[in-house]
Structures are given as C-alpha cells and as structure tokens.
Design an enzyme around this catalytic site. Structure first.
Site, PDB file in Angstrom:
ATOM      1  N   ASP A   1       0.854  -1.178   0.000  1.00  0.00           N
ATOM      2  CA  ASP A   1       0.000   0.000   0.000  1.00  0.00           C
ATOM      3  C   ASP A   1       0.898   1.238   0.000  1.00  0.00           C
ATOM      4  OD1 ASP A   1      -2.299   1.613   0.283  1.00  0.00           O
ATOM      5  OD2 ASP A   1      -2.098   1.596   2.457  1.00  0.00           O
TER       6      ASP A   1
ATOM      7  N   GLU B   1      -0.317   5.033   0.956  1.00  0.00           N
ATOM      8  CA  GLU B   1      -0.581   5.992   2.028  1.00  0.00           C
ATOM      9  C   GLU B   1      -0.672   5.295   3.382  1.00  0.00           C
ATOM     10  OE1 GLU B   1      -3.531   9.154   1.042  1.00  0.00           O
ATOM     11  OE2 GLU B   1      -3.720   8.021  -0.820  1.00  0.00           O
TER      12      GLU B   1
ATOM     13  N   GLU C   1      -0.858  10.072   4.843  1.00  0.00           N
ATOM     14  CA  GLU C   1      -2.180  10.069   4.226  1.00  0.00           C
ATOM     15  C   GLU C   1      -2.437  11.429   3.567  1.00  0.00           C
ATOM     16  OE1 GLU C   1      -4.434   7.741   3.893  1.00  0.00           O
ATOM     17  OE2 GLU C   1      -3.764   6.142   5.254  1.00  0.00           O
TER      18      GLU C   1
ATOM     19  N   ARG D   1     -15.994  12.668  -0.062  1.00  0.00           N
ATOM     20  CA  ARG D   1     -14.903  13.634  -0.234  1.00  0.00           C
ATOM     21  C   ARG D   1     -15.219  14.634  -1.344  1.00  0.00           C
ATOM     22  NH1 ARG D   1     -10.143   9.036  -0.242  1.00  0.00           N
ATOM     23  NH2 ARG D   1      -9.524   9.166   1.958  1.00  0.00           N
TER      24      ARG D   1
ATOM     25  N   SER E   1      -2.270   0.982  -4.958  1.00  0.00           N
ATOM     26  CA  SER E   1      -2.890   2.049  -4.178  1.00  0.00           C
ATOM     27  C   SER E   1      -4.233   2.448  -4.770  1.00  0.00           C
ATOM     28  CB  SER E   1      -1.972   3.275  -4.146  1.00  0.00           C
ATOM     29  OG  SER E   1      -2.597   4.359  -3.494  1.00  0.00           O
ATOM     30  N   ASP E   2      -5.141   2.852  -3.890  1.00  0.00           N
ATOM     31  CA  ASP E   2      -6.415   3.416  -4.341  1.00  0.00           C
ATOM     32  C   ASP E   2      -6.328   4.928  -4.502  1.00  0.00           C
ATOM     33  OD1 ASP E   2      -7.832   1.104  -4.708  1.00  0.00           O
ATOM     34  OD2 ASP E   2      -8.658   1.052  -2.692  1.00  0.00           O
TER      35      ASP E   2
ATOM     36  N   LYS F   1      -6.808  -3.961  -5.703  1.00  0.00           N
ATOM     37  CA  LYS F   1      -5.643  -4.586  -5.071  1.00  0.00           C
ATOM     38  C   LYS F   1      -5.748  -6.114  -5.121  1.00  0.00           C
ATOM     39  CE  LYS F   1      -4.853  -0.606  -2.103  1.00  0.00           C
ATOM     40  NZ  LYS F   1      -4.426  -0.104  -0.790  1.00  0.00           N
TER      41      LYS F   1
ATOM     42  N   ASP G   1      -2.229  -1.045   5.543  1.00  0.00           N
ATOM     43  CA  ASP G   1      -2.673  -0.574   6.854  1.00  0.00           C
ATOM     44  C   ASP G   1      -4.178  -0.430   6.983  1.00  0.00           C
ATOM     45  OD1 ASP G   1      -2.881   1.625   5.102  1.00  0.00           O
ATOM     46  OD2 ASP G   1      -2.634   3.046   6.745  1.00  0.00           O
TER      47      ASP G   1
ATOM     48  N   ASN H   1      -9.057  -1.620   2.911  1.00  0.00           N
ATOM     49  CA  ASN H   1      -8.981  -1.954   1.493  1.00  0.00           C
ATOM     50  C   ASN H   1      -7.719  -2.727   1.124  1.00  0.00           C
ATOM     51  OD1 ASN H   1      -7.277   0.266   1.831  1.00  0.00           O
ATOM     52  ND2 ASN H   1      -7.762   1.138  -0.159  1.00  0.00           N
TER      53      ASN H   1
END
Length: 201
Positions: free
Chosen positions: A7, A9, A15, A46, A90-91, A133, A152, A155
């Site tokens: 991952d 972030e 983050e 968001r 990563s997303d 992922k 972490d 996801n």
C-alpha cells in the site's frame, strides 16, 4: 518468483487526505479507508465536501508538493527492491501519486484516475479495475508469481488474504483486532525482515 505488493498511504507516505484536511482546516476530510471500508462511499463523501468548499485538484496538488515520504520509507523500499520485485498497489490517483513516486525513487505503482473538469473541479473518479488490489494480486499469481502483501487499511485486507504471506503495517487497533491472524508491524526493519524470511523459505 516473488512480488511484494505494498500500500502507499500510511505505509510509505503520509495520508494525502489527512494532510489536505489539516492544510485546509476541514476536519471532515480526515476520514480515510482506515475508517470507511466502502471506497465508493468515501470518495463521494470527499468530492461533495470539495464541491461545498470550492476546492479542486490544484489545491490538493499544492498540498501534495509539500509532502515527503515517511522517515525511512525510501531506504526500506530501496532495500526491498534489491532482493525482490515490488509494486505499490494504491487506491490513490495518478494525479496525486506522480510527485511522490519521484521522491521514492520511481517505483512501479498501479493506481486510479480522477475525473477533472476544465476548471479543476474533481467530478468523479475511475477505478483501474474492480477490487483493484485483490484483482491485481490474483492476476500476478496467474502469471506464475507468488505474492507478499502489506498495508494498513480495510482496502488492503483482500490482497493480504489472497497472498502467500501478508502483514499489517502501522494499522489501527480495530483492524488488528479484526484480523489477529496477520502479524502487525510498526517499523520498516520488522516488515523487511518478515518479507525476507518468506522469500528465503
């Protein structure tokens, strides 16, 4: 042959949305995939907040330009890549990740894309693939690779579960409690040693 999938972030860099929340003074933007397992719900939340405050891609990129990798992250990644292939899954979005990849020594990253209007407003996003992922790890395995995964957030669990070995890194107490079967580390040296052990077995 192994490929380690990491991952981004919270594992290698801070983050991004938390940094942006702090820069703008909008605490609602501190919510991440550690807090909300439903990524689509999180991104719509968001985007609505950005619209409400008249903020767009440029403002986020201005914050990202000031972000450095977490202390020790580049050295960890350099050493990891000296003993195994590594891919960042990563997303996040390519519009966010590019400057951070330069600071990490240009590792390979698979991520998503933002939909941005001509005026810079973020109007939506496009996932690279469904369950990106997990899907990527399964695709690598179909090519004959063994995968090791670490992350972490909620996801990251799919790719960790699907891999030969998986580790949590700097995660939350809740995720550790929910997934006690996975070793959880807080130091790069611990994670590196665990990955090296799997490779050597």
């Amino acid at each position: 042959m192994y490929i380690t999938c990491l991952d981004l972030e919270g594992v290698l860099v801070p983050e991004i949305w938390i940094a942006f929340a702090d820069a703008t003074g909008i605490p609602e933007l501190r919510k991440t995939t550690r807090d909300e397992p439903d990524y689509d719900k999180l991104m719509k939340y968001r985007i609505a907040i950005l619209k409400e405050h008249g903020l767009g891609l440029k403002e986020i990129q201005d914050t990202i330009a000031k972000i450095d990798p977490l202390p020790g992250a580049k050295e960890f990644l350099d050493e990891l890549r000296s003993c195994t292939q590594a891919i960042i899954l990563s997303d996040t979005f390519e519009q966010f990740a590019a400057p951070l990849m330069k600071k990490l020594g240009l590792p390979t990253i698979f991520c998503n894309t933002l939909e941005v209007a001509p005026n810079g407003e973020i109007t939506g996003y496009k996932m690279r693939c469904d369950k990106s992922k997990y899907t990527t790890v399964k695709a690598l395995q179909s090519c004959g690779f063994e995968t090791i995964a670490s992350g972490d957030s909620f996801n990251d669990i799919g790719m960790i579960e699907a891999s030969k070995a998986g580790f949590l890194f700097r995660t939350t107490d809740k995720i550790k409690a929910d997934y006690p079967q996975y070793q959880a580390f807080t130091e790069y040296s611990e994670l590196l040693n665990a990955i090296k052990k799997v490779i050597s077995e």
